[in-house]
Motif scaffolding. Structure first.
Motif, PDB file in Angstrom:
ATOM      1  N   ALA A  18       1.104  -1.191   0.513  1.00 32.20           N
ATOM      2  CA  ALA A  18      -0.168  -0.238  -0.105  1.00 32.20           C
ATOM      3  C   ALA A  18       0.944   1.165  -0.225  1.00 32.20           C
ATOM      4  N   THR A  19       2.494   1.221  -0.206  1.00 30.49           N
ATOM      5  CA  THR A  19       2.805   2.505   0.531  1.00 30.49           C
ATOM      6  C   THR A  19       3.854   2.778  -1.321  1.00 30.49           C
ATOM      7  N   GLY A  20       3.534   1.439  -2.085  1.00 33.12           N
ATOM      8  CA  GLY A  20       3.745   1.541  -3.419  1.00 33.12           C
ATOM      9  C   GLY A  20       2.639   2.863  -4.078  1.00 33.12           C
ATOM     10  N   PHE A  21       3.208   2.947  -5.566  1.00 30.93           N
ATOM     11  CA  PHE A  21       3.189   3.444  -6.816  1.00 30.93           C
ATOM     12  C   PHE A  21       1.772   3.546  -6.746  1.00 30.93           C
ATOM     13  N   LEU A  22       1.311   1.756  -6.986  1.00 25.21           N
ATOM     14  CA  LEU A  22      -0.062   1.344  -7.129  1.00 25.21           C
ATOM     15  C   LEU A  22      -0.881   1.124  -6.185  1.00 25.21           C
ATOM     16  N   GLY A  23      -0.963   0.607  -4.774  1.00 29.01           N
ATOM     17  CA  GLY A  23      -1.157   0.502  -3.662  1.00 29.01           C
ATOM     18  C   GLY A  23      -1.238   1.949  -3.241  1.00 29.01           C
ATOM     19  N   VAL A  44       2.372  -3.011   6.728  1.00 27.56           N
ATOM     20  CA  VAL A  44       3.643  -2.168   6.131  1.00 27.56           C
ATOM     21  C   VAL A  44       5.054  -2.331   7.221  1.00 27.56           C
ATOM     22  N   ARG A  45       6.252  -1.837   6.870  1.00 30.98           N
ATOM     23  CA  ARG A  45       7.422  -2.056   7.699  1.00 30.98           C
ATOM     24  C   ARG A  45       7.994  -0.825   8.000  1.00 30.98           C
ATOM     25  N   PRO A  46       8.447  -0.792   8.410  1.00 38.63           N
ATOM     26  CA  PRO A  46       9.910   1.287   9.168  1.00 38.63           C
ATOM     27  C   PRO A  46      10.410   1.070   8.009  1.00 38.63           C
ATOM     28  N   LYS A  47      10.302   2.121   7.113  1.00 39.57           N
ATOM     29  CA  LYS A  47      11.601   1.976   6.271  1.00 39.57           C
ATOM     30  C   LYS A  47      11.344   3.350   6.561  1.00 39.57           C
ATOM     31  N   ALA A  48      13.441   3.360   6.377  1.00 42.08           N
ATOM     32  CA  ALA A  48      14.346   5.225   6.815  1.00 42.08           C
ATOM     33  C   ALA A  48      14.673   6.087   7.575  1.00 42.08           C
ATOM     34  N   GLN A  54       3.922   7.837  11.099  1.00 35.69           N
ATOM     35  CA  GLN A  54       4.674   8.447   9.717  1.00 35.69           C
ATOM     36  C   GLN A  54       4.470   7.976   8.734  1.00 35.69           C
ATOM     37  N   ARG A  55       4.693   6.749   7.899  1.00 35.09           N
ATOM     38  CA  ARG A  55       4.867   6.834   6.096  1.00 35.09           C
ATOM     39  C   ARG A  55       3.347   6.664   6.809  1.00 35.09           C
ATOM     40  N   VAL A  56       2.301   6.521   7.311  1.00 34.67           N
ATOM     41  CA  VAL A  56       0.813   6.109   7.582  1.00 34.67           C
ATOM     42  C   VAL A  56       0.447   8.029   6.913  1.00 34.67           C
ATOM     43  N   SER A  84       4.849  -5.611   9.610  1.00 34.08           N
ATOM     44  CA  SER A  84       5.236  -6.722   8.518  1.00 34.08           C
ATOM     45  C   SER A  84       6.180  -6.826   7.643  1.00 34.08           C
ATOM     46  N   ASP A  85       7.300  -7.833   7.469  1.00 31.29           N
ATOM     47  CA  ASP A  85       8.173  -7.584   6.725  1.00 31.29           C
ATOM     48  C   ASP A  85       7.918  -9.257   5.883  1.00 31.29           C
ATOM     49  N   LEU A  86       7.375  -8.824   4.321  1.00 34.88           N
ATOM     50  CA  LEU A  86       6.634 -10.052   3.765  1.00 34.88           C
ATOM     51  C   LEU A  86       8.144 -10.837   3.288  1.00 34.88           C
ATOM     52  N   ASN A  87       9.282 -10.145   3.895  1.00 34.59           N
ATOM     53  CA  ASN A  87      10.410 -11.290   4.015  1.00 34.59           C
ATOM     54  C   ASN A  87      11.062 -12.087   4.672  1.00 34.59           C
ATOM     55  N   THR A 203      15.078 -11.130 -13.473  1.00 35.01           N
ATOM     56  CA  THR A 203      14.903 -12.041 -12.141  1.00 35.01           C
ATOM     57  C   THR A 203      13.681 -11.216 -12.049  1.00 35.01           C
ATOM     58  N   TYR A 204      12.626  -9.782 -12.211  1.00 31.23           N
ATOM     59  CA  TYR A 204      11.255  -9.547 -11.871  1.00 31.23           C
ATOM     60  C   TYR A 204      10.492 -10.168 -12.873  1.00 31.23           C
ATOM     61  N   THR A 205      10.933 -10.520 -14.255  1.00 28.85           N
ATOM     62  CA  THR A 205       9.340 -10.788 -14.871  1.00 28.85           C
ATOM     63  C   THR A 205       9.299 -12.435 -14.853  1.00 28.85           C
ATOM     64  N   SER A 207      10.732 -13.542 -11.273  1.00 29.84           N
ATOM     65  CA  SER A 207       9.582 -14.660 -10.253  1.00 29.84           C
ATOM     66  C   SER A 207       8.398 -13.653 -10.567  1.00 29.84           C
ATOM     67  N   LYS A 208       7.976 -13.573 -10.984  1.00 23.32           N
ATOM     68  CA  LYS A 208       6.437 -13.155 -11.651  1.00 23.32           C
ATOM     69  C   LYS A 208       5.809 -14.107 -11.938  1.00 23.32           C
ATOM     70  N   ALA A 209       6.278 -14.656 -12.692  1.00 29.73           N
ATOM     71  CA  ALA A 209       5.716 -15.852 -13.621  1.00 29.73           C
ATOM     72  C   ALA A 209       5.355 -16.957 -12.207  1.00 29.73           C
TER      73      ALA A 209
HETATM   74  N1  LIG Z   1       4.889  -0.139 -11.463  1.00 27.94           N
HETATM   75  C1  LIG Z   1       4.476  -0.639 -12.900  1.00 27.94           C
HETATM   76  O1  LIG Z   1       4.774  -0.317 -13.825  1.00 27.94           O
HETATM   77  C2  LIG Z   1       3.787  -1.744 -12.686  1.00 27.94           C
HETATM   78  C3  LIG Z   1       4.017  -2.929 -11.539  1.00 27.94           C
HETATM   79  N2  LIG Z   1       3.364  -3.674 -11.577  1.00 27.94           N
HETATM   80  C4  LIG Z   1       3.020  -4.215 -10.638  1.00 27.94           C
HETATM   81  O2  LIG Z   1       2.502  -4.211  -9.230  1.00 27.94           O
HETATM   82  C5  LIG Z   1       2.742  -4.221  -8.024  1.00 27.94           C
HETATM   83  C6  LIG Z   1       2.694  -3.031  -7.475  1.00 27.94           C
HETATM   84  O3  LIG Z   1       3.414  -2.596  -8.238  1.00 27.94           O
HETATM   85  P1  LIG Z   1       4.352  -1.059  -7.914  1.00 27.94           P
HETATM   86  O4  LIG Z   1       3.332  -0.119  -6.523  1.00 27.94           O
HETATM   87  O5  LIG Z   1       4.951   0.026  -8.988  1.00 27.94           O
HETATM   88  O6  LIG Z   1       5.357  -1.176  -7.165  1.00 27.94           O
HETATM   89  P2  LIG Z   1       6.672  -0.599  -5.882  1.00 27.94           P
HETATM   90  O7  LIG Z   1       7.499  -0.666  -6.323  1.00 27.94           O
HETATM   91  O8  LIG Z   1       5.744   1.256  -5.760  1.00 27.94           O
HETATM   92  O9  LIG Z   1       5.993  -0.591  -4.210  1.00 27.94           O
HETATM   93  C7  LIG Z   1       6.161  -1.860  -3.844  1.00 27.94           C
HETATM   94  C8  LIG Z   1       5.272  -2.190  -2.247  1.00 27.94           C
HETATM   95  O10 LIG Z   1       5.657  -3.788  -1.970  1.00 27.94           O
HETATM   96  C9  LIG Z   1       6.046  -3.535  -0.684  1.00 27.94           C
HETATM   97  N3  LIG Z   1       7.041  -4.240  -0.125  1.00 27.94           N
HETATM   98  C10 LIG Z   1       8.532  -4.294  -1.238  1.00 27.94           C
HETATM   99  N4  LIG Z   1       9.367  -5.382  -0.249  1.00 27.94           N
HETATM  100  C11 LIG Z   1       8.064  -4.934   1.122  1.00 27.94           C
HETATM  101  C12 LIG Z   1       8.540  -6.413   2.327  1.00 27.94           C
HETATM  102  N5  LIG Z   1       9.709  -6.779   2.219  1.00 27.94           N
HETATM  103  N6  LIG Z   1       7.457  -6.294   3.327  1.00 27.94           N
HETATM  104  C13 LIG Z   1       6.779  -5.458   3.126  1.00 27.94           C
HETATM  105  N7  LIG Z   1       6.450  -4.557   1.773  1.00 27.94           N
HETATM  106  C14 LIG Z   1       7.362  -4.241   0.979  1.00 27.94           C
HETATM  107  C15 LIG Z   1       6.881  -1.647  -0.623  1.00 27.94           C
HETATM  108  O11 LIG Z   1       6.533  -1.231   0.040  1.00 27.94           O
HETATM  109  P3  LIG Z   1       7.903  -0.137   1.078  1.00 27.94           P
HETATM  110  O12 LIG Z   1       7.343   0.946   0.876  1.00 27.94           O
HETATM  111  O13 LIG Z   1       8.383  -0.404   2.227  1.00 27.94           O
HETATM  112  O14 LIG Z   1       9.077  -0.458   0.632  1.00 27.94           O
HETATM  113  C16 LIG Z   1       5.576  -0.800  -1.552  1.00 27.94           C
HETATM  114  O15 LIG Z   1       4.521  -0.813  -0.846  1.00 27.94           O
HETATM  115  C17 LIG Z   1       3.461  -5.062  -8.252  1.00 27.94           C
HETATM  116  O16 LIG Z   1       3.700  -6.241  -8.105  1.00 27.94           O
HETATM  117  C18 LIG Z   1       4.076  -5.247  -9.176  1.00 27.94           C
HETATM  118  O17 LIG Z   1       4.381  -6.344 -10.231  1.00 27.94           O
HETATM  119  C19 LIG Z   1       2.614  -4.903 -12.739  1.00 27.94           C
HETATM  120  C20 LIG Z   1       2.902  -4.412 -13.969  1.00 27.94           C
HETATM  121  C21 LIG Z   1       3.663  -3.069 -14.393  1.00 27.94           C
END
Ligand SMILES: NC(=O)C1=CN([C@@H]2O[C@H](COP(=O)(O)OP(=O)(O)OC[C@H]3O[C@@H](n4cnc5c(N)ncnc54)[C@H](OP(=O)(O)O)[C@@H]3O)[C@@H](O)[C@H]2O)C=CC1
Ligand SMILES: CCCCCCCCCCCCCCCCCCCCCCCC(=O)SCCNC(=O)CCNC(=O)[C@H](O)C(C)(C)COP(=O)(O)OP(=O)(O)OC[C@H]1O[C@@H](n2cnc3c(N)ncnc32)[C@H](O)[C@@H]1OP(=O)(O)O
Length: 502
Positions: A18-23, A44-48, A54-56, A84-87, A203-205, A207-209
């Motif tokens: 949820a802290t990522g671009f799409l999330g 979410v994991r604590p980061k940086a 604070q992240r929320v 949580s840490d998904l690793n 490795t990205y594509t 591992s996604k497969a």
């Molecule tokens: N962006 C793109 O062009 C595309 C994306 N996708 C798929 O969409 C999905 C989202 O991608 P996108 O939002 O771009 O990726 P981001 O890199 O922006 O976000 C990745 C997310 O995964 C979290 N994450 C990574 N490692 C861990 C961990 N160990 N524990 C908990 N959380 C973790 C990150 O958290 P943190 O903030 O803590 O790092 C972050 O919230 C992915 O599954 C990707 O494969 C598919 C096609 C294209």
């Protein structure tokens, strides 16, 4: 009322990544269009140096969430960050939190992933495969769970040219890969990685497969679905056009071009640029969540979220439009004037690298050294060219993705849902989209003020003058050297410039 929004009323939703671009865009849309939802749990994991809270707060205070705060003023009460840490082998979720998640979750959107192309296979497998497996196991213990939606990528089968909405078998079973990661050391994994990934480019594509196969094989009685977006770009319409917050995919290259570092790319102008706006991906994902939970298809469905077969655009057209926008609205403090070309020719691209990329940064670093400053440009150029080399695979090929399931889903939606959760890319005007994308990069990623545009234009004029001056000086020096060595050159010079001997 929207059928989809009504479905999410009162629901507890778990989002990973949820802290990522799409999330972030997914959360924003949920809060804005379904304010009646009960809670969104985010792992979410604590980061940086930032705590979870604070992240929320950082996310909720961002420009992206401005509209949400108007529609849903108590948004902070509806978001529950779970450490949580998904690793980690047990996802590092506390017992109490796990209990709450198990008993309350209605829907899971699994977005977390490592999207780095150069990640070590062990890490890519850990996050994109093993963590997915663990989440499926967790999901199977959730009595209220209605749907598990897995975000994958349209490039998970980029070793094929035509890709259907099915999970293709992997050459090596994911279970074997997972097992081997436990006992092989990093050096051996490095050695076997090229053999394992075979005709996948990274490795990205790969591992996604593997992750998709795990979802396919291990979902048991769960209602699962896989969403495969292609190259995800800035928002098209919602909550406003052009929002983007990371340098992945096209964004990094657009910045490097706009700042004048990247002057040429090995790319096929007529290859299909299968980009898809992030809000389109989110709308489809939410519709898939609803459909999977309510209609419970007999088998797990895959949905392609791509643009190429319905509304194709090409890298050449995108390149032209990007440069046209830079003419009107340049980025600030450019290193050189933005002016780039695309070529399919490897020799031309190497020539561009030498003359247009390396020579200017080496000269500039030499100048920085001379003036007692720290050289930094060669390092930056290294990073940019590394990024370009990783992306080249994707800008020199075209793929065909079938979209039957996605079109079927669209036809199932009510007209109101088709409007609110619009994922019909046929309505997308690429030129407008690219313009907003470039402006979005300037405003939201580079944090440049539009008030600075006149100064940026002025700066480009100065760069153009320096460029002319530099070229003239270079020409005169070369000519002077030629005259000193060649009688023919001297004769030409006396002929065209009789005043030379004065
Ligand atoms: N962006 C793109 O062009 C595309 C994306 N996708 C798929 O969409 C999905 C989202 O991608 P996108 O939002 O771009 O990726 P981001 O890199 O922006 O976000 C990745 C997310 O995964 C979290 N994450 C990574 N490692 C861990 C961990 N160990 N524990 C908990 N959380 C973790 C990150 O958290 P943190 O903030 O803590 O790092 C972050 O919230 C992915 O599954 C990707 O494969 C598919 C096609 C294209
Ligand atoms: C006819 C006229 C022609 C005119 C031509 C004009 C050209 C205009 C441009 C046109 C656009 C063309 C775009 C093509 C793009 C195609 C993309 C295709 C991708 C498809 C993939 C499939 C989609 C997916 O499923 S996944 C999502 C995609 N994933 C990625 O994109 C990840 C790729 N990135 C990586 O793997 C790594 O980042 C890597 C290996 C490239 C670099 O790693 P490195 O360790 O060197 O750096 P980082 O740690 O990543 O970054 C360090 C630091 O630098 C910042 N940064 C990186 N790049 C930039 C940049 N360009 N500008 C500014 N800053 C940058 C980065 O944010 C980090 O900062 P921190 O503060 O440290 O976080």
């Amino acid at each position: 009322m929207s059928t989809i929004a009504a479905f999410y009323e009162g629901k507890s939703i778990l989002i990973t990544g949820a802290t990522g671009f799409l999330g972030k865009v997914l959360m924003e849309k949920l809060f804005r269009t379904c304010p009646g939802l009960k809670v969104i749990y985010i792992l979410v994991r604590p980061k940086a140096g930032h705590t979870l809270q604070q992240r929320v707060v950082q996310i909720l205070n961002s420009k992206l969430f401005e509209k949400v705060k108007e529609v849903c003023p108590n948004v902070h009460e509806k978001i529950r960050a779970i450490k949580s840490d998904l690793n980690h082998s047990d996802l590092a979720i506390s017992k109490e939190d796990m209990q709450e998640l198990l008993s309350c979750t209605d829907i899971i959107f699994h977005c977390a992933a490592t999207v780095r192309f150069d990640d070590h296979l062990r890490h890519a497998v850990q996050l994109n495969v093993i963590a997915t497996q663990k989440l499926l196991l967790m999901a199977s213990q959730m009595p209220k769970l209605k749907a598990f939606i897995h975000l994958s990528t349209a490039f998970s089968n980029c070793n094929l040219k035509h890709i259907d909405e099915v999970v293709y078998p992997c050459p090596v079973e994911p279970k074997k890969i997972i097992d081997s990661m436990e006992w092989l050391d990093d050096a051996i994994i490095d050695e076997i990685t090229p053999k394992l990934i075979g005709d996948w480019p990274n490795t990205y594509t790969y591992s996604k497969a593997l992750g998709e196969t795990v979802v396919h094989q291990e979902s048991g009685r769960l209602n699962t679905a896989i969403v495969r977006p292609s190259i995800v770009g800035a928002t098209w319409q919602e909550p406003f056009p052009g929002w983007v917050d990371n340098t992945n995919g096209p964004s990094g290259l657009i910045i490097a071009t706009g700042k004048g570092f990247l002057r040429g790319l090995r790319a096929t102008p007529m290859a299909v640029a299968d980009m898809i706006p992030v809000d389109t991906v989110v709308n489809l994902t939410l519709a898939v969540g609803w459909y999977t939970a309510v209609h419970r298809p007999k088998s797990s469905l895959v949905y392609h979220c791509t643009s190429g077969n319905l509304n194709p655009c090409y890298w050449g057209k995108i390149g032209f439009q990007v440069l046209a926008v830079f003419e009107k609205v340049p980025f600030e403090k450019a290193f050189r004037r933005p002016n780039a070309g695309l070529t399919v020719n490897t020799i031309t691209s190497q020539y561009w690298n030498a003359i247009n990329h390396w020579a200017p940064v080496i000269l500039y670093d030499f100048y920085l050294r001379l003036t007692g400053r720290k050289p930094r440009m060669t390092k930056l150029m290294n990073r940019i060219l590394k990024m370009v080399s990783m992306l080249e695979y994707f800008i020199n090929r075209s793929w065909e993705w079938s979209t039957d399931n996605t079109e079927m889903l669209m036809s199932t939606l009510t007209p109101e849902d088709q409007r609110i959760f619009n994922f019909d890319v046929r309505q997308l005007n690429w030129l407008d989209y690219i313009e907003n994308y470039v402006l979005g990069i300037k405003k939201y990623l580079l944090k440049e003020d539009m008030a600075g545009v006149p100064e940026a234009k002025q700066h480009l004029k100065r760069l153009r003058n320096i460029h002319y001056l530099f070229n003239t000086a270079l020409f005169l020096i070369a000519w002077r050297l030629l005259i000193a060595r060649s009688q023919v050159a001297r004769n030409v010079w006396f002929f065209i410039c009789p005043l030379y001997n004065l």
